[in-house]
Design a protein around this motif. Structure first.
Motif, short mmCIF file in Angstrom:
data_model
loop_
_atom_site.label_atom_id
_atom_site.label_comp_id
_atom_site.label_asym_id
_atom_site.label_seq_id
_atom_site.Cartn_x
_atom_site.Cartn_y
_atom_site.Cartn_z
N UNK A 96 0.76 -1.21 0.04
CA UNK A 96 -0.10 -0.07 -0.20
C UNK A 96 0.73 1.36 0.01
N UNK A 97 1.77 1.34 0.88
CA UNK A 97 2.61 2.33 0.89
C UNK A 97 3.47 2.55 -0.52
N UNK A 102 6.17 19.87 1.27
CA UNK A 102 5.05 19.54 2.08
C UNK A 102 4.65 17.99 1.69
N UNK A 103 4.87 17.81 0.36
CA UNK A 103 4.75 16.21 -0.07
C UNK A 103 5.58 15.53 0.59
N UNK A 104 6.92 15.97 0.56
CA UNK A 104 8.11 15.22 1.30
C UNK A 104 7.67 14.76 2.64
N UNK A 105 7.30 15.66 3.49
CA UNK A 105 6.85 15.74 5.00
C UNK A 105 5.51 14.67 5.03
N UNK A 127 3.38 3.25 8.47
CA UNK A 127 3.11 1.96 8.02
C UNK A 127 4.47 1.30 8.44
N UNK A 128 5.52 1.64 8.60
CA UNK A 128 6.63 0.86 9.28
C UNK A 128 6.22 0.48 10.65
N UNK A 129 5.71 1.54 11.49
CA UNK A 129 5.38 1.00 12.71
C UNK A 129 4.44 -0.27 12.73
N UNK A 130 3.29 -0.08 11.98
CA UNK A 130 2.26 -0.87 11.76
C UNK A 130 3.01 -2.14 11.57
N UNK A 131 3.78 -2.23 10.49
CA UNK A 131 4.46 -3.20 9.81
C UNK A 131 4.89 -4.16 11.04
N UNK A 132 5.82 -3.41 11.77
CA UNK A 132 6.45 -4.00 12.97
C UNK A 132 5.54 -4.44 13.84
N UNK A 153 6.93 11.03 4.17
CA UNK A 153 7.70 10.50 5.34
C UNK A 153 6.95 10.13 6.32
N UNK A 154 5.91 10.79 6.66
CA UNK A 154 4.91 10.49 7.73
C UNK A 154 4.31 9.24 7.48
N UNK A 155 3.91 9.05 6.20
CA UNK A 155 3.32 7.83 5.74
C UNK A 155 4.24 6.39 6.03
N UNK A 156 5.48 6.77 5.54
CA UNK A 156 6.23 5.63 5.55
C UNK A 156 6.36 5.41 6.95
#
Lengths: 431, 282
Positions: free
Chosen positions: B212-213, B260-263, B272-277, B266-269
């Motif tokens: 999804x990410x 803004x897009x970068x932020x 999603x990484x925290x959820x993946x863990x 980065x927030x999304x990634x």
């Protein structure tokens, strides 16, 4: 559960055919089951009756087909031919989720995303039992395997032995008619394994559920089972109680696989068996024969000959032999001795210091059990005939296993060193 | 353990690479986003918040950003759906053909992105393959004009392009599910459907999150598909950034939008990484 039932079931296995539904006391009926994976024949014509409340062990080396047989009972594999019945219903046509059979997997197969409690309650929740009932039965099951304290833990946070208990509780909580156990103790260390053997056996008596236990460890099979079904290359070699299978092995393979033995190639003439210079009375017909003589059946002879009355009851065979090798095992030790004619025998005695020079040994004629030379699978040459064709027909041998091309494993779980390799190294020097 | 010279040789080039081609440009962008440009087109190097103010107050910017997110969300949804079905089929039902099918999924990745976008243009156009076919079999009388130069075309093309990207992590996580867990579930009475919802799906969540990410982040920043196939209604935020850095010559505003897009990404990634863990049990 009831001893009577077990005894009645003991001898039914060879009589089974695919005729009528099984008799009243047989719970599971395996009828002429065969299984091929492509050209690879894994099981051939297995027929076996399993009684209610019985602890049956399917024993065999790796590759003998024991796990495949268990997977057929669980429903993960379908037999190529033959049928499986349970409580007078056809079982092999049912998918695994409709069978009242649960499995304890070798790797435990606990769901990693669920807590211990959720794992144990999985089957009940699938069966849509009321929440209160699930909670009660799960906590009972956890108490039974002494894991109540870990109800909220994830499987990854508990040890292998604990996971094993959870796997057991998860299966038993569903009150299956049959519990299948696929080498559940093989991943545990030796001490824990011994402990769990006793616990499992006690648990089985308590719940009264039929256990079908698969293992390659003959000692484990002996400790736990009501009956042992010995599988070899996809065929049933012998089905009997541990005591019977040990004391009256039907074939040379059984004799060697369960415990250790001296296999004697003898010529029988007029009720006397003759192997090299050893002779003993027997009741079998004339001709060549194989005898199994357990190492512990041979003892060091007393100085004075036994009383006359005793000798009549149990004819004891005496012979002189020279000690060649001695291996200490604690309570017992194994001796390799060479008889006058060059025949080498393995003997187990209580540990003690032995005098130098030739010794006098004896055994009871009844302990030399005639065994069938093990028939080999179609892919291997018939070693029994090969053996008798060779000149060396009287030596201690284990060549029926040697000539089997694949997967003979030395049993490392044995406390005794006398593996078939050990016996094999014994050769007749004066040939 | 390793000599100092060896460690220097191994670590310095990558660090230089990251510094020169990543950190310095980002730092410059950061500075630009707080500068401004006058009517003569000169960059004024004095700190100001006007770019961010403009971004939030002018509807064209935040509406395009929202539309881009909406397109990206749809791409994410469809490529996840396709990717999951594909991965599930390959992992559980393809049998001996598994490797062949896997290669077939990967091969489109070797074809240039541009070629694939153009291919859709020939398929979806007014005289394109699809319209000709539809008229030939008399489904429609006139060519359908919503097919090309629309958000639909962008979503379709991006879904096609990014499905392999969602397929890969999902497939990996399905392959990592020990098969005896599926057997255990059946053994405990669960039907194949119950086993899917209660064992297979929960255990494939890390792969789903990664997929999804990928799909969302990659499509959010895409500018070629909307440029070629989007038309006026299919414009995405990256097209605006491109024009601000190009024809419009307003680097500071472009930089502010980019940051803004970068932020956002980065927030999304991060989440999603925290959820993946949280959902991984290896």
């Amino acid at each position: 559960m009831q001893a009577a039932k077990k005894n009645m079931a003991t001898k039914t296995e060879s009589a089974t055919t695919q005729t009528s539904p099984s008799t009243s006391n047989s719970l599971v009926s395996i009828r002429s089951v065969a299984k091929n994976f492509g050209k690879n024949i894994v099981l051939r014509d297995i027929s076996l009756e399993i009684a209610e409340g019985e602890f049956l062990t399917i024993l065999g080396e790796s590759g003998s087909g024991k796990t495949t047989l268990l997977r057929i009972l669980a429903g993960f594999e379908h037999p190529t031919s033959g049928e499986v019945w349970m409580s007078n219903e056809r079982l092999d046509t049912q998918p695994p989720y409709r069978r009242r059979v649960n499995t304890v997997f070798q790797s435990y197969a606990l769901f990693p995303h669920m807590t211990v409690e959720q794992n144990v309650g999985y089957g009940l929740s699938i069966a849509k039992r009321p929440a209160a009932e699930i909670e009660q039965r799960v906590s009972e099951a956890l108490a039974k395997v002494k894991m109540s304290a870990y109800a909220k833990s994830k499987p990854s946070k508990i040890s292998g032995g604990q996971q094993q208990r959870i796997a057991l509780a998860r299966a038993l909580v569903n009150r299956p008619q049959v519990l299948l156990l696929d080498e559940p103790l093989s991943a545990l260390d030796a001490n824990l394994r011994r402990e769990m053997q006793v616990e499992l056996k006690a648990l089985q008596r308590e719940v009264g559920i039929t256990f079908i236990f698969v293992t390659h460890d003959q000692e484990e099979a002996m400790v736990m089972s009501d009956r042992i079904a010995l599988l070899r290359s996809g065929e049933l070699e012998q089905v009997a109680s541990p005591r019977e299978i040990y004391s009256r092995p039907a074939t040379s393979y059984t004799a060697q696989f369960i415990g250790h033995t001296n296999l004697l190639h003898a010529d029988v003439l007029n009720g006397t068996a003759m192997c090299d210079r050893l002779t003993w009375p027997t009741t079998i017909a004339d001709g060549e024969a194989l005898f199994s003589l357990r190492p512990e059946s041979i003892r060091i002879a007393r100085i004075a000959p036994p009383a006359i009355g005793q000798q009549k009851a149990e004819p004891s065979i005496r012979f002189r032999a020279t000690l060649r090798d001695q291996v200490f095992h604690g309570a017992t030790e194994l001796l390799r001795v060479e008889c006058a004619g060059g025949l080498l025998l393995t003997i187990r005695t209580a540990s003690r210091d032995l005098p130098k020079g030739p010794l006098e040994f004896e055994f009871n004629a009844a302990d030399a059990v005639p065994v069938r030379a093990t028939r080999l699978g179609s892919n291997a040459p018939d070693s029994a005939s090969k053996d008798s064709a060779s000149k060396d027909s009287s030596s201690v041998n284990s060549s029926s296993t040697d000539s089997k091309p694949k997967d003979f494993k030395v049993q490392d779980s044995n406390t005794e060193v006398a593996s078939p390799k050990f016996i094999k190294s014994v050769k007749k020097e004066s040939a | 353990m390793f000599s100092r010279a060896y460690r220097t040789v191994i670590t310095v080039p990558p660090l230089l690479w990251v510094a020169i081609f990543l950190l310095v440009p980002y730092a410059l962008m950061f500075c630009y986003s707080f500068w401004s440009v006058n009517d003569a087109g000169t960059i004024l190097h004095s700190w100001t918040m006007t770019n961010y103010h403009e971004l939030l107050t002018k509807p064209v910017y935040w509406q395009t950003l929202l539309r881009s997110m909406w397109i990206a969300a749809r791409v994410m949804f469809f490529s996840m759906l396709l990717g999951f079905l594909l991965a599930y089929f390959l992992s559980f039902h393809a049998g001996a053909r598994k490797d062949l099918y896997y290669q077939l999924v990967i091969i489109p990745l070797w074809v240039s992105y541009l070629v694939r976008a153009y291919a859709w243009k020939t398929i979806l156009g007014t005289d394109g393959v699809l319209n000709t076919l539809l008229q030939y079999v008399h489904v429609t009388k006139h060519p359908l004009d919503f097919l090309l130069y629309s958000p639909f075309a962008v979503v379709l093309t991006l879904t096609h392009i990014y499905t392999p990207f969602t397929f890969l992590p999902i497939y990996a996580s399905l392959e990592h599910i020990p098969r005896h867990l599926v057997e255990a579930s059946h053994d405990l009475g669960a039907t194949p459907a119950q086993t899917f919802w209660r064992v297979i799906l929960p255990l494939s969540i890390p792969g789903l999150l990664a997929g999804a990410t990928f799909a969302f982040v990659l499509s959010l920043g895409d500018f070629l598909a909307p440029l070629l196939l989007g038309g006026p209604s299919g414009i995405m935020i990256s097209n605006i950034v491109v024009s601000l850095f190009g024809a419009a010559y307003n680097w500071p505003l472009g930089a502010a939008i980019s940051l803004c897009m970068l932020a956002l990404v980065l927030a999304l990634i991060f989440f999603s990484e925290r959820l993946e863990k949280k959902w991984s049990f290896q």
